[in-house]
Design a protein around this motif. Structure first.
Motif, PDB file in Angstrom:
ATOM      1  N   ILE A 151       0.853  -1.188   0.000  1.00  0.00           N
ATOM      2  CA  ILE A 151       0.000   0.000   0.000  1.00  0.00           C
ATOM      3  C   ILE A 151       0.887   1.236   0.000  1.00  0.00           C
ATOM      4  O   ILE A 151       1.750   1.399   0.875  1.00  0.00           O
ATOM      5  N   GLU A 152       0.711   2.099  -0.991  1.00  0.00           N
ATOM      6  CA  GLU A 152       1.490   3.323  -1.101  1.00  0.00           C
ATOM      7  C   GLU A 152       0.803   4.450  -0.328  1.00  0.00           C
ATOM      8  O   GLU A 152      -0.408   4.622  -0.408  1.00  0.00           O
ATOM      9  N   MET A 153       1.597   5.187   0.424  1.00  0.00           N
ATOM     10  CA  MET A 153       1.093   6.354   1.174  1.00  0.00           C
ATOM     11  C   MET A 153       2.253   7.286   1.449  1.00  0.00           C
ATOM     12  O   MET A 153       3.412   6.977   1.108  1.00  0.00           O
ATOM     13  N   SER A 154       1.972   8.419   2.045  1.00  0.00           N
ATOM     14  CA  SER A 154       3.044   9.366   2.353  1.00  0.00           C
ATOM     15  C   SER A 154       3.943   8.794   3.441  1.00  0.00           C
ATOM     16  O   SER A 154       3.540   7.918   4.216  1.00  0.00           O
ATOM     17  N   THR A 165      -0.247  -5.965  15.599  1.00  0.00           N
ATOM     18  CA  THR A 165       0.122  -7.381  15.517  1.00  0.00           C
ATOM     19  C   THR A 165      -0.612  -8.198  16.566  1.00  0.00           C
ATOM     20  O   THR A 165      -0.984  -9.357  16.328  1.00  0.00           O
ATOM     21  N   ARG A 166      -0.851  -7.616  17.730  1.00  0.00           N
ATOM     22  CA  ARG A 166      -1.578  -8.339  18.791  1.00  0.00           C
ATOM     23  C   ARG A 166      -2.969  -8.741  18.342  1.00  0.00           C
ATOM     24  O   ARG A 166      -3.544  -9.705  18.848  1.00  0.00           O
ATOM     25  N   PHE A 167      -3.519  -7.995  17.399  1.00  0.00           N
ATOM     26  CA  PHE A 167      -4.870  -8.294  16.909  1.00  0.00           C
ATOM     27  C   PHE A 167      -4.839  -8.937  15.521  1.00  0.00           C
ATOM     28  O   PHE A 167      -5.846  -8.947  14.814  1.00  0.00           O
ATOM     29  N   GLY A 168      -3.697  -9.477  15.161  1.00  0.00           N
ATOM     30  CA  GLY A 168      -3.624 -10.270  13.939  1.00  0.00           C
ATOM     31  C   GLY A 168      -3.341  -9.493  12.674  1.00  0.00           C
ATOM     32  O   GLY A 168      -3.384 -10.072  11.583  1.00  0.00           O
ATOM     33  N   LEU A 169      -3.040  -8.198  12.753  1.00  0.00           N
ATOM     34  CA  LEU A 169      -2.738  -7.391  11.561  1.00  0.00           C
ATOM     35  C   LEU A 169      -1.245  -7.065  11.584  1.00  0.00           C
ATOM     36  O   LEU A 169      -0.788  -6.260  12.409  1.00  0.00           O
ATOM     37  N   THR A 170      -0.491  -7.698  10.693  1.00  0.00           N
ATOM     38  CA  THR A 170       0.963  -7.532  10.657  1.00  0.00           C
ATOM     39  C   THR A 170       1.349  -6.661   9.476  1.00  0.00           C
ATOM     40  O   THR A 170       1.012  -6.976   8.325  1.00  0.00           O
ATOM     41  N   ARG A 183       1.350  -8.167   5.756  1.00  0.00           N
ATOM     42  CA  ARG A 183       1.731  -9.582   5.704  1.00  0.00           C
ATOM     43  C   ARG A 183       0.629 -10.518   6.185  1.00  0.00           C
ATOM     44  O   ARG A 183       0.432 -11.600   5.641  1.00  0.00           O
ATOM     45  N   GLU A 184      -0.087 -10.098   7.239  1.00  0.00           N
ATOM     46  CA  GLU A 184      -1.118 -10.950   7.828  1.00  0.00           C
ATOM     47  C   GLU A 184      -2.325 -10.112   8.207  1.00  0.00           C
ATOM     48  O   GLU A 184      -2.192  -8.932   8.554  1.00  0.00           O
ATOM     49  N   THR A 185      -3.496 -10.730   8.145  1.00  0.00           N
ATOM     50  CA  THR A 185      -4.733 -10.088   8.585  1.00  0.00           C
ATOM     51  C   THR A 185      -5.451 -11.019   9.561  1.00  0.00           C
ATOM     52  O   THR A 185      -5.213 -12.241   9.548  1.00  0.00           O
ATOM     53  N   PRO A 186      -6.330 -10.518  10.440  1.00  0.00           N
ATOM     54  CA  PRO A 186      -7.048 -11.383  11.384  1.00  0.00           C
ATOM     55  C   PRO A 186      -7.890 -12.422  10.639  1.00  0.00           C
ATOM     56  O   PRO A 186      -8.705 -12.079   9.776  1.00  0.00           O
ATOM     57  N   ALA A 187      -7.688 -13.685  10.958  1.00  0.00           N
ATOM     58  CA  ALA A 187      -8.369 -14.757  10.238  1.00  0.00           C
ATOM     59  C   ALA A 187      -9.880 -14.693  10.405  1.00  0.00           C
ATOM     60  O   ALA A 187     -10.632 -14.986   9.464  1.00  0.00           O
ATOM     61  N   ILE A 188     -10.338 -14.276  11.576  1.00  0.00           N
ATOM     62  CA  ILE A 188     -11.772 -14.286  11.846  1.00  0.00           C
ATOM     63  C   ILE A 188     -12.522 -13.267  10.985  1.00  0.00           C
ATOM     64  O   ILE A 188     -13.725 -13.397  10.762  1.00  0.00           O
ATOM     65  N   LEU A 189     -11.805 -12.252  10.445  1.00  0.00           N
ATOM     66  CA  LEU A 189     -12.464 -11.246   9.615  1.00  0.00           C
ATOM     67  C   LEU A 189     -12.662 -11.711   8.179  1.00  0.00           C
ATOM     68  O   LEU A 189     -13.356 -11.050   7.408  1.00  0.00           O
ATOM     69  N   GLY A 190     -12.034 -12.833   7.812  1.00  0.00           N
ATOM     70  CA  GLY A 190     -12.179 -13.320   6.438  1.00  0.00           C
ATOM     71  C   GLY A 190     -11.431 -12.426   5.463  1.00  0.00           C
ATOM     72  O   GLY A 190     -10.353 -11.902   5.764  1.00  0.00           O
ATOM     73  N   VAL A 227     -10.298  -9.267   3.707  1.00  0.00           N
ATOM     74  CA  VAL A 227     -10.200  -7.910   4.235  1.00  0.00           C
ATOM     75  C   VAL A 227      -9.654  -6.978   3.161  1.00  0.00           C
ATOM     76  O   VAL A 227      -8.713  -7.332   2.437  1.00  0.00           O
ATOM     77  N   ASN A 228     -10.267  -5.796   3.054  1.00  0.00           N
ATOM     78  CA  ASN A 228      -9.710  -4.737   2.219  1.00  0.00           C
ATOM     79  C   ASN A 228      -8.653  -4.029   3.060  1.00  0.00           C
ATOM     80  O   ASN A 228      -8.950  -3.117   3.826  1.00  0.00           O
ATOM     81  N   ALA A 229      -7.407  -4.488   2.935  1.00  0.00           N
ATOM     82  CA  ALA A 229      -6.341  -4.016   3.814  1.00  0.00           C
ATOM     83  C   ALA A 229      -6.099  -2.523   3.672  1.00  0.00           C
ATOM     84  O   ALA A 229      -5.877  -1.821   4.664  1.00  0.00           O
ATOM     85  N   GLU A 230      -6.158  -2.015   2.453  1.00  0.00           N
ATOM     86  CA  GLU A 230      -5.887  -0.587   2.257  1.00  0.00           C
ATOM     87  C   GLU A 230      -6.959   0.266   2.937  1.00  0.00           C
ATOM     88  O   GLU A 230      -6.644   1.246   3.621  1.00  0.00           O
ATOM     89  N   ALA A 231      -8.217  -0.109   2.781  1.00  0.00           N
ATOM     90  CA  ALA A 231      -9.299   0.652   3.408  1.00  0.00           C
ATOM     91  C   ALA A 231      -9.166   0.610   4.930  1.00  0.00           C
ATOM     92  O   ALA A 231      -9.391   1.610   5.617  1.00  0.00           O
ATOM     93  N   MET A 232      -8.772  -0.562   5.462  1.00  0.00           N
ATOM     94  CA  MET A 232      -8.624  -0.676   6.912  1.00  0.00           C
ATOM     95  C   MET A 232      -7.498   0.221   7.415  1.00  0.00           C
ATOM     96  O   MET A 232      -7.650   0.933   8.424  1.00  0.00           O
TER      97      MET A 232
END
Length: 609
Positions: free
Chosen positions: A477-480, A495-500, A512-519, A521-526
Motif C-alpha cells: 500500500i502506497e502512502m506518504s 500485531t496483537r490483533f492479527g494485523l501484521t 503480511r497478515e490479517t485477522p483470520a476471523i475477519l475473512g 479484508v480490504n487491507a488498504e481501506a482498513m
C-alpha cells in the motif's frame, strides 16, 4: 486569477507598533469569546485567590452586567493598577512556563476585559484598606478608597461596548445564560469544597439559577455529594468510583454504568490538575473504555480528574486554556481505559436504577384529571366509567403463555443469597421472572445469554491470541512517508490483533497478515481508517472493534433464541452465571439485560400502599 484590490497601495507598507488599547482588544478576541468566557476567567481568578465562597450576578446573559464577588485574599491598592497591566500576574514568575499550579497565569484576562467593557475592581486584603479602580475601553481612572469586607468584587458592565461588532455574534440572553451556567457547573465540580451561587438579576429581578454549597468530608465524599447536586441523583446513584495510578498519573472520579448512557456527550466532564478541559485524547480513551458495552449512538457519562506533574502536561497551548498537551499521552489513555474497564467489570451484573424507574413509569397509568375517592371507584365491569390501573390495563391480546417452573431443584428454589433471585416462570418464551428477597427480577434471556457468551469468547481470545491469516502475496500500500511512520509506530499493537505490517521502502507499507476471523479484508481501506482514527484521537481501536463486533455476532447467534422454552434448571443456571460474569447487566449494545422491581414499587402499582 483575482483582480487587483484597489485598496492596496503600491507603496511599501510601514511596520508600526500598535498601542496598548489595540493590543488589549486583540487579546480580548482570543481570551473573551462570549460572556461565559469572561465569567470563567473571573471565577478562576477568585479560586486562585483561595476563595471559599463565590457569588456571580448576571444581567441580560452577561451582556450588560457580570459581577463576581469572592472572599479570597484580596489585593492592596498598589496591586490594582498592576492587575490591569498586560502579563502582570502573581501566579508565576516567568522562569518556568510548565510548572503551573494555578488556573490563570497569563495575566491577560483583566486588561482584556477592561479593553472591551467597563470594568470596576474593588478589593481589600484581610488587614489592609479597601480600594477600587475603574477602566473603560482601556482607559484607567486613578485608584480611590472603597468600603468593603476582605475579598474582591469585579464588576464588568456593557461587555463589548468598545468593539460593537462582537455583539452581533452573541446569541440570545437565554443561550448565553445557559453557557454561563455550564461554566459554573464545571468549576463547581472541580472545587467541591467551595460555595458557588449564580444569580440572574435581569430586569430588576433576582433569581438564583444555580447554587452549590461547599461540601465536607474527604475528597471522594465531597465530590460524590457535589455531583449529586450538580448532575442529579440518578448519576450519583449509578456512578462507580474510580481511583487508579500509573507511572505518576493519578486518575480519580466517577463513571456511570453503561445502562446509564446518554444520547450525546453532555455528561462527560474531564479535568486535568483541576482544570476543566476538552481533549480528544481523553475523550477517545473514555469512548474506548466503554467500547463493547455501548452502541455507537450512545455516550457514557463520567466525571474524571487526572492529576499529573505539571511539567508533564502543557496547558499553554490555547488562550482559553481549554486544551492541553501531554508529554506521555499513551500512559494517560491506557490508565483511563484500564481503570474504567476494571470498574465496570467489578460492578458485575449491576444495572442502573434508572432502568427500574423507566419500567415503573411505563407501567403507571395516567392519573384522572380530578380527585377520585375510593367509594367512587368501580370494582369491575367494562363500561365507559371503568378504568383499570397498573397491570390490569393489559388486554387479552397482550398476554402470553406463562411457563410455571415445576422442576426447579429444591436447593436453588429459594432467593436467599442470590442477588438475581430464583426463577419462578418464563413468559413469551424469553423473559424469566425471578423472585428476590425484596421483589422480582425480569430477565431478557436472549440478551443476557448473548453477553455471557460474548464475555467467554473475549476471554478465550485474550488467552489464546488472535489467529492471523498469512497472505500468499503481501499487499503493498502506497502512502506518504508521514502516514507510513504513523502506522509503523503502532505496528506492535496491530500485531496483537492479527494485523501484521512492515515497511516496504519510502512511504509503502506491506501487509503480511490479517485477522483470520475477519475473512477477506480490504487491507488498504482498513489502514486508511486506522490512520483517520490516529489523527482524530491519537490512538486506534479499529481492529479490536472489528474483532469484537465479529465475536458479538457469534455470541448473538450462539445464545439462547427467543421462542425457546427453558427448564427451571437452565433459568437458574443462567441467573447464577449472570451474577458471576462482569458487565452482565447490559447486552453487547448497552441495553439492560434485566429489570429489578422492589416489592414496595409493585404494591404501589396496585394501590396497596
Amino acid at each position: 486569477m483575482a483582480a487587483p484590490d484597489p485598496n492596496i497601495s503600491d507603496l511599501r507598507p510601514v511596520i508600526a507598533q500598535l498601542d496598548d488599547a489595540a493590543i488589549n482588544r486583540i487579546a480580548a478576541g482570543e481570551v473573551v469569546e462570549r460572556p461565559a468566557s469572561a465569567v470563567k476567567e473571573l471565577v478562576e481568578n477568585a479560586l486562585d485567590a483561595k476563595a471559599t465562597r463565590i457569588e456571580i450576578a448576571i444581567a441580560d446573559g452577561g451582556k450588560t452586567l457580570i459581577r463576581v464577588t469572592d472572599n479570597g485574599v484580596g489585593m492592596t491598592p498598589a496591586d490594582l493598577p498592576l492587575a490591569l497591566s498586560r502579563h502582570a500576574t502573581s501566579k508565576i514568575d516567568g522562569s518556568d512556563l510548565l510548572n503551573i499550579h494555578s488556573f490563570g497565569f497569563r495575566g491577560e484576562a483583566l486588561p482584556s476585559l477592561g479593553a472591551v467593557g467597563r470594568l470596576t475592581i474593588r478589593s481589600r486584603t484581610g488587614d489592609g484598606e479597601g480600594a477600587e479602580i475603574l477602566v473603560s475601553g482601556g482607559v484607567h481612572d486613578p485608584v480611590r478608597p472603597a468600603a468593603l469586607s476582605a475579598g474582591t468584587v469585579v464588576e464588568l458592565r456593557d461587555l463589548f461596548y468598545a468593539t460593537p461588532a462582537r455583539l452581533k455574534f452573541l446569541r440570545t440572553d437565554r443561550a448565553e445564560m445557559q453557557a454561563i451556567n455550564d461554566v459554573i457547573k464545571r468549576l463547581a465540580m472541580a472545587e467541591p469544597f467551595v460555595t458557588f451561587i449564580l444569580t440572574d438579576v435581569s430586569q430588576g429581578k433576582s433569581r438564583v439559577t444555580f447554587r452549590a454549597d461547599g461540601e465536607t468530608g474527604d475528597m471522594f465524599e465531597g465530590l460524590h455529594a457535589r455531583l449529586r447536586g450538580v448532575l442529579g441523583k440518578d448519576f450519583a446513584d449509578n456512578a462507580l468510583p474510580i481511583d487508579a495510578e500509573r507511572e505518576g498519573v493519578h486518575l480519580t472520579g466517577y463513571a456511570a454504568l453503561p445502562t446509564y448512557s446518554r444520547g450525546s456527550a453532555v455528561q462527560q466532564f474531564l479535568f486535568v490538575n483541576g482544570r476543566p478541559v476538552r481533549d480528544k485524547v481523553l475523550i477517545g480513551a473514555l469512548r474506548g473504555a466503554y467500547m463493547d458495552t455501548l452502541s455507537r449512538d450512545r455516550h457514557p457519562a463520567a466525571c474524571l480528574f487526572i492529576d499529573v506533574d505539571p511539567t508533564r502536561v502543557d496547558v499553554n497551548v490555547h488562550p482559553a486554556k481549554s486544551e492541553v498537551r501531554f508529554r506521555d499521552p499513551g500512559v494517560v489513555r491506557g490508565l483511563i481505559v484500564s481503570a474504567l474497564r476494571a470498574a465496570l467489570a467489578n460492578a458485575g451484573h449491576r444495572a442502573s436504577t434508572t432502568v427500574a424507574s423507566a419500567t415503573l413509569g411505563a407501567m403507571t397509568p395516567e392519573q384522572p384529571a380530578g380527585r377520585v375517592y375510593q367509594m367512587d371507584r368501580p370494582t369491575g365491569g367494562t363500561g365507559p366509567a371503568y378504568r383499570p390501573s397498573g397491570f390490569a390495563e393489559m388486554t387479552p391480546d397482550m398476554s402470553g403463555r406463562v411457563e410455571v417452573i415445576e422442576d426447579a431443584p429444591r436447593g436453588d428454589d429459594q432467593p436467599q443469597g442470590h442477588p438475581l433471585g430464583a426463577a419462578r416462570a418464563q413468559v413469551h418464551e424469553n423473559y424469566i421472572i425471578a423472585q428476590t428477597e425484596t421483589g422480582i427480577v425480569i430477565v431478557d434471556g436472549h440478551a443476557a445469554h448473548e453477553r455471557l457468551v460474548y464475555e467467554k469468547l473475549k476471554t478465550q481470545m485474550a488467552e489464546n491470541g488472535v489467529a492471523a491469516q498469512a497472505l500468499l502475496i503481501p499487499e503493498i500500500i502506497e502512502m506518504s512517508e508521514g502516514d507510513a511512520a504513523q502506522l509503523l509506530a503502532v505496528a506492535d499493537d496491530l500485531t496483537r490483533f492479527g494485523l501484521t505490517i512492515e515497511p516496504f521502502g519510502g512511504g509503502a507499507i506491506a501487509v503480511r497478515e490479517t485477522p483470520a476471523i475477519l475473512g477477506e479484508v480490504n487491507a488498504e481501506a482498513m489502514l486508511r481508517d486506522i490512520l483517520d482514527e490516529l489523527d482524530d484521537q491519537g490512538s486506534s481501536t479499529l481492529v479490536q472493534e472489528k474483532l469484537e463486533a465479529i465475536l458479538s455476532r457469534v455470541a448473538c447467534h450462539g445464545s439462547i433464541r427467543t421462542g425457546r422454552r427453558m427448564l427451571g434448571e437452565e433459568m437458574n443456571a443462567l441467573l447464577r452465571e449472570m451474577e458471576r460474569t462482569p458487565r452482565s447487566g447490559q447486552c453487547n449494545h448497552g441495553r439492560p439485560t434485566y429489570v429489578e422491581l422492589k416489592l414496595s414499587d409493585i404494591e404501589r402499582l396496585f394501590g396497596r400502599t
